[in-house]
Design an enzyme around this catalytic site. Structure first.
Site, PDB file in Angstrom:
ATOM      1  N   ASN A  22      91.195  42.473  73.817  1.00  0.00           N
ATOM      2  CA  ASN A  22      92.047  42.895  72.684  1.00  0.00           C
ATOM      3  C   ASN A  22      91.244  43.897  71.863  1.00  0.00           C
ATOM      4  O   ASN A  22      90.030  44.054  72.051  1.00  0.00           O
ATOM      5  CB  ASN A  22      92.504  41.695  71.857  1.00  0.00           C
ATOM      6  CG  ASN A  22      91.344  40.926  71.284  1.00  0.00           C
ATOM      7  OD1 ASN A  22      90.594  41.423  70.455  1.00  0.00           O
ATOM      8  ND2 ASN A  22      91.170  39.693  71.751  1.00  0.00           N
ATOM      9  N   VAL A  31      91.572  35.863  80.808  1.00  0.00           N
ATOM     10  CA  VAL A  31      90.434  36.407  81.545  1.00  0.00           C
ATOM     11  C   VAL A  31      89.314  36.813  80.580  1.00  0.00           C
ATOM     12  O   VAL A  31      88.132  36.754  80.935  1.00  0.00           O
ATOM     13  CB  VAL A  31      90.894  37.572  82.454  1.00  0.00           C
ATOM     14  CG1 VAL A  31      91.300  38.784  81.679  1.00  0.00           C
ATOM     15  CG2 VAL A  31      89.830  37.900  83.479  1.00  0.00           C
ATOM     16  N   ASP A  32      89.674  37.219  79.394  1.00  0.00           N
ATOM     17  CA  ASP A  32      88.683  37.598  78.373  1.00  0.00           C
ATOM     18  C   ASP A  32      87.744  36.417  78.095  1.00  0.00           C
ATOM     19  O   ASP A  32      86.511  36.566  78.089  1.00  0.00           O
ATOM     20  CB  ASP A  32      89.442  38.027  77.107  1.00  0.00           C
ATOM     21  CG  ASP A  32      88.594  38.802  76.116  1.00  0.00           C
ATOM     22  OD1 ASP A  32      87.417  39.059  76.411  1.00  0.00           O
ATOM     23  OD2 ASP A  32      89.121  39.144  75.038  1.00  0.00           O
ATOM     24  N   SER A 120      97.235  43.260  80.989  1.00  0.00           N
ATOM     25  CA  SER A 120      98.477  43.079  80.198  1.00  0.00           C
ATOM     26  C   SER A 120      99.485  42.120  80.837  1.00  0.00           C
ATOM     27  O   SER A 120     100.556  41.905  80.264  1.00  0.00           O
ATOM     28  CB  SER A 120      99.200  44.414  79.938  1.00  0.00           C
ATOM     29  OG  SER A 120      98.545  45.166  78.952  1.00  0.00           O
ATOM     30  N   GLY A 122      99.288  38.876  81.417  1.00  0.00           N
ATOM     31  CA  GLY A 122      99.254  37.489  80.960  1.00  0.00           C
ATOM     32  C   GLY A 122      99.894  37.392  79.590  1.00  0.00           C
ATOM     33  O   GLY A 122     101.092  37.643  79.432  1.00  0.00           O
ATOM     34  N   VAL A 123      99.086  37.080  78.598  1.00  0.00           N
ATOM     35  CA  VAL A 123      99.552  36.920  77.218  1.00  0.00           C
ATOM     36  C   VAL A 123     100.310  38.155  76.724  1.00  0.00           C
ATOM     37  O   VAL A 123     101.261  38.037  75.944  1.00  0.00           O
ATOM     38  CB  VAL A 123      98.335  36.653  76.297  1.00  0.00           C
ATOM     39  CG1 VAL A 123      98.743  36.589  74.843  1.00  0.00           C
ATOM     40  CG2 VAL A 123      97.640  35.371  76.684  1.00  0.00           C
ATOM     41  N   TYR A 124      99.924  39.334  77.169  1.00  0.00           N
ATOM     42  CA  TYR A 124     100.537  40.575  76.673  1.00  0.00           C
ATOM     43  C   TYR A 124     101.893  40.872  77.319  1.00  0.00           C
ATOM     44  O   TYR A 124     102.570  41.827  76.929  1.00  0.00           O
ATOM     45  CB  TYR A 124      99.579  41.754  76.825  1.00  0.00           C
ATOM     46  CG  TYR A 124      98.516  41.839  75.743  1.00  0.00           C
ATOM     47  CD1 TYR A 124      98.407  40.855  74.758  1.00  0.00           C
ATOM     48  CD2 TYR A 124      97.609  42.896  75.695  1.00  0.00           C
ATOM     49  CE1 TYR A 124      97.432  40.923  73.768  1.00  0.00           C
ATOM     50  CE2 TYR A 124      96.632  42.980  74.699  1.00  0.00           C
ATOM     51  CZ  TYR A 124      96.545  41.995  73.740  1.00  0.00           C
ATOM     52  OH  TYR A 124      95.574  42.070  72.754  1.00  0.00           O
TER      53      TYR A 124
HETATM   54  N1  AR6 Z   1      90.104  33.964  84.967  1.00  0.00           N
HETATM   55  C1  AR6 Z   1      90.552  35.051  85.614  1.00  0.00           C
HETATM   56  N2  AR6 Z   1      91.767  35.606  85.392  1.00  0.00           N
HETATM   57  C2  AR6 Z   1      92.544  35.022  84.492  1.00  0.00           C
HETATM   58  C3  AR6 Z   1      92.146  33.878  83.752  1.00  0.00           C
HETATM   59  C4  AR6 Z   1      90.857  33.342  84.040  1.00  0.00           C
HETATM   60  N3  AR6 Z   1      90.398  32.259  83.420  1.00  0.00           N
HETATM   61  N4  AR6 Z   1      93.134  33.535  82.924  1.00  0.00           N
HETATM   62  C5  AR6 Z   1      94.121  34.418  83.115  1.00  0.00           C
HETATM   63  N5  AR6 Z   1      93.778  35.324  84.064  1.00  0.00           N
HETATM   64  P1  AR6 Z   1      95.417  37.770  80.154  1.00  0.00           P
HETATM   65  P2  AR6 Z   1      96.428  40.230  78.860  1.00  0.00           P
HETATM   66  C6  AR6 Z   1      94.588  36.441  84.584  1.00  0.00           C
HETATM   67  O1  AR6 Z   1      96.362  36.947  79.370  1.00  0.00           O
HETATM   68  O2  AR6 Z   1      97.816  39.923  79.252  1.00  0.00           O
HETATM   69  C7  AR6 Z   1      93.233  37.567  75.752  1.00  0.00           C
HETATM   70  O3  AR6 Z   1      93.253  36.538  74.803  1.00  0.00           O
HETATM   71  C8  AR6 Z   1      96.070  36.238  84.340  1.00  0.00           C
HETATM   72  O4  AR6 Z   1      96.626  35.432  85.380  1.00  0.00           O
HETATM   73  O5  AR6 Z   1      94.006  37.292  80.273  1.00  0.00           O
HETATM   74  O6  AR6 Z   1      95.923  41.639  79.041  1.00  0.00           O
HETATM   75  C9  AR6 Z   1      92.628  38.855  75.197  1.00  0.00           C
HETATM   76  O7  AR6 Z   1      91.630  38.602  74.235  1.00  0.00           O
HETATM   77  C10 AR6 Z   1      96.597  37.665  84.388  1.00  0.00           C
HETATM   78  O8  AR6 Z   1      96.847  38.048  85.721  1.00  0.00           O
HETATM   79  O9  AR6 Z   1      95.326  39.299  79.576  1.00  0.00           O
HETATM   80  C11 AR6 Z   1      93.825  39.533  74.604  1.00  0.00           C
HETATM   81  O10 AR6 Z   1      94.079  39.059  73.288  1.00  0.00           O
HETATM   82  C12 AR6 Z   1      95.420  38.493  83.861  1.00  0.00           C
HETATM   83  O11 AR6 Z   1      94.275  37.624  83.888  1.00  0.00           O
HETATM   84  C13 AR6 Z   1      94.953  39.147  75.506  1.00  0.00           C
HETATM   85  O12 AR6 Z   1      94.582  37.902  76.093  1.00  0.00           O
HETATM   86  C14 AR6 Z   1      95.605  39.008  82.471  1.00  0.00           C
HETATM   87  O13 AR6 Z   1      96.046  37.967  81.601  1.00  0.00           O
HETATM   88  C15 AR6 Z   1      95.137  40.156  76.618  1.00  0.00           C
HETATM   89  O14 AR6 Z   1      96.294  39.818  77.343  1.00  0.00           O
END
Ligand code: AR6
Length: 183
Positions: A22, A31-32, A120, A122-124
């Site tokens: 973020n 993933v972060d 983007s 996941g949460v986004y």
């Molecule tokens: N290990 C590897 N990949 C993962 C994990 C994990 N533990 N958890 C989720 N993914 P996201 P965004 C995958 O939500 O949508 C954070 O809080 C997930 O399945 O991590 O870009 C940041 O600080 C998906 O395919 O990222 C930001 O605030 C991918 O990672 C926000 O989330 C991305 O999901 C960014 O949201």
């Protein structure tokens, strides 16, 4: 070469691991959180400095060390668009920019391989079936500039969907459990 694999980006044996961060760059969930846990306090400290310098705008990226992720040389933190905050065209432009800026920074730092999560998606809230064509479009021009580009799909259903979408938008073939894009 571009490969789509099932697994965590944190486990990919590459020079540059890309983080879906973020704008504050201080860590988060998804993933972060996984990358910050694996890299440890050195990464937290370097990210705090970047945070104090203004963090990172959406569509851009920042490069740090990889610290506890011993085989990697760098973590590239990129900030994807929140799907609901933009028109589709603008979101896609910002998402493409994340992939391009991450590649540019890694290349400039001498990295020969790079692995991305589904930025983007996941949460986004960016639907993976709409994000993957954008990602592939952005990455194909970089395929010859890296030894290896990996798109790591964390969940089994994400990988299955990515395989389907890749078959529709690029020439690709299966190699064991991976999808290889014929760039
Ligand atoms: N290990 C590897 N990949 C993962 C994990 C994990 N533990 N958890 C989720 N993914 P996201 P965004 C995958 O939500 O949508 C954070 O809080 C997930 O399945 O991590 O870009 C940041 O600080 C998906 O395919 O990222 C930001 O605030 C991918 O990672 C926000 O989330 C991305 O999901 C960014 O949201």
């Amino acid at each position: 070469m571009i490969r789509i694999v099932h697994g965590s980006v944190v486990d990919q044996r590459v020079d540059a691991i890309v983080n879906a961060a973020n704008g504050g760059l201080m860590g988060g969930g998804g993933v972060d959180g996984a990358i910050h846990r694996a890299a440890g306090p050195g990464l937290d400290e370097e990210c705090r400095r970047l945070h104090d310098e203004g963090g990172c705008p959406t569509g851009d990226a920042r490069l740090t060390g990889a610290y506890g992720i011993s085989w990697a040389r760098h973590v590239v933190h990129t900030v994807g668009p929140v799907f609901s905050e933009h028109s589709f065209e603008e979101g896609a432009r910002l998402l493409a920019s994340c992939y391009e800026r991450s590649c540019d920074l890694a290349l400039a730092a001498g990295d020969a391989s790079i692995a991305f999560p589904a930025i983007s998606c996941g949460v986004y809230g960016f639907p993976l079936e709409r994000a993957l064509p954008v990602a592939l479009d952005a990455l194909v021009p970089y395929a010859v500039r890296f030894d290896r580009i990996v798109l790591a799909m964390f969940r089994r259903d994400e990988f299955a969907l990515a395989r389907e979408v890749a078959r529709e938008v690029v020439r690709c073939h299966d190699e064991g459990d991976e999808v290889v894009v014929d760039a």
